[in-house]
Design a protein around this motif. Structure first.
Motif: not given
Length: 460
Positions: A178-179, A192-197, A205-212
């Motif tokens: 989906f990214e 909402d989509a970014l919040k869900d993603l 716990r994919k923290w690099e993705k969370v930060d991005k």
């Protein structure tokens, strides 16, 4: 299973065997005799509504003839959407997914059906018929081209949402897919989509993705807030999203997420800066009920997270205040205890009295948890798995082996259920470190769980 007779042939055979004429059948099926006559004489095709009435009159369950209905009544050179649409709805409700696949495949090369298929998919999605809706979204996505990129993005968003669940590998694959589509959504939907993603990556716990994506969420929220200040009048987009949080809530959430990323990296000083950023929302001027509720919520979360980051930086003195904060909030007990046991393991703090104080709550947490309040099911399941692992570490290092292995096996069982290979590996390493202290019963239970893990891996 193949059928050599048609639905109509079976109906006529049934009438003969039960000595029924058209009027008798019409009365039994609660249908108009003229309509039944036209069906019997082959002058008209069954609608799915008529088929259901006839099927029940013959003593069969609804859907009994659906597989045969497709080639006999729907496979026309020019498909009839008025006939297909109610059939697809019924198939969704009866979970006849193979039938849905067959009908949709008939429409793949007919671009004019993308729009009605999409509208039906949206209806099924709202009715929580996610598997059926996903089949439609997948096929609409295949038929889309560049000038319909927003609808393609919505299809991908819905597929991402429908694929979230206990299987963390599947959730991750759906998020990655989906990214690339999230930026094609309408700007209001993007929030909402970014919040869900980002919530999915947070759970995994994919923290690099969370930060991005936390940064992307904050940037978009800031753009939206500037636009809202310029246009004070309520527009159609805002009306459309009345159920969504106010825009500042997404901005605050992005800081909360980045604070969590810093927490994981043990950069507690930077985490506190993010916590303080959303702790004071006095600059928010909206006074509607939703805005006031979200302001209070984030200020409350900030207070808790400031306690947590101070605790994890070694300020043990905050523990009593932190416990006072979360002990009266049922949904905060699991995160609160998880943070305390995490700090205890990191700084070798004795928290036996705290664990004893919350023993009834801990035993309750080990039972099946249901989502509620602000935390979704994924978050609760993941947090509980992490908590049981931390409890295992705590008790095993204190040589309280009965409790330590109990929580270790609980963690391994939960990790297997959600297909979290990282936790499974940590459990295996922990068990092997303390294997010599495990009873024969514990070792047998461990072997049984490990055999299940090996079967799952082999099946993949």
């Amino acid at each position: 299973m193949s059928h050599t007779t048609t639905i109509l042939a079976e109906l006529i055979k049934y009438m003969t065997e039960h000595d029924l004429n058209i009027s008798d059948l019409a009365r039994k099926a609660k249908m108009n005799p003229g309509t039944v006559s036209s069906l019997i004489n082959g002058n008209r095709k069954f609608s799915v509504y008529q088929l259901d009435r006839i099927t029940e009159a013959m003593g069969h369950p609804v859907g009994y003839y659906y597989e045969r209905y497709i080639p006999e009544c729907l496979a026309d050179a020019s498909p009839n959407w008025r006939r297909m649409s109610p059939f697809l709805e019924n198939c969704a409700k009866l979970n006849k997914l193979d039938c849905i696949h067959q009908v949709v495949n008939m429409l793949l090369d007919k671009l004019g059906y993308a729009d009605p298929l999409f509208q039906l998919a949206e209806q099924l999605f709202q009715e929580k018929l996610y598997e059926a809706a996903a089949i439609l979204y997948e096929n609409v996505a295949l038929s889309e081209n560049k000038q319909h990129s927003e609808r393609l993005a919505i299809c991908q968003y819905r597929l991402f949402q429908s694929r979230q669940g206990d299987d963390q590998e599947r959730s991750y694959e759906a998020a990655v897919q989906f990214e690339t589509y999230v930026n094609r959504l309408d700007e209001i939907d993007q929030l909402d989509a970014l919040k869900d993603l980002v919530n999915t990556y947070r759970t995994l716990r994919k923290w690099e993705k969370v930060d991005k994506f936390a940064i992307a969420l904050r940037n978009l929220a800031e753009v939206q807030m500037k636009s809202e200040r310029k246009h004070q009048n309520v527009d159609e987009d805002i009306l459309k999203n009345q159920g969504s949080p106010p825009t500042f809530a997404y901005w605050a959430f992005s800081h909360l997420l980045q604070a969590e990323v810093c927490y994981v990296k043990k950069d507690y000083e930077q985490a506190l800066k993010h916590n303080y950023a959303y702790s004071d929302l006095s600059w928010v001027k909206e006074t509607d009920e939703s805005s006031l509720r979200w302001k209070h919520q984030y200020e409350t979360w900030a207070k808790a997270n400031i306690y947590v980051n101070k605790l994890m930086s070694g300020e043990v003195s905050v523990i009593p205040d932190y416990i006072a904060y979360f002990s009266s909030k049922k949904e905060e007990i699991l995160p609160g205890l998880d943070n305390i046991i995490d700090a205890a393991n990191q700084y070798t703090i004795n928290v036996d009295d705290i664990l004893m104080q919350f023993e009834p709550e801990i035993l309750s947490l080990l039972e099946e948890q249901e989502s509620g309040g602000v935390y979704n099911q994924q978050f609760i399941t993941e947090r509980l798995t992490h908590f049981t692992k931390q409890l295992a570490v705590y008790y095993l290092h204190k040589n309280v082996f009965s409790k330590g292995f109990r929580f270790l096996l609980s963690c391994l069982e939960k990790s297997t259920a959600i297909n979290n290979k990282s936790y499974i590996l940590e459990c295996v390493k922990l068990f092997e470190s303390f294997r010599e202290n495990a009873s024969s019963e514990t070792q047998a239970a461990y072997r049984n769980l490990i055999s299940e893990v090996q079967v799952d891996v082999h099946e993949e």
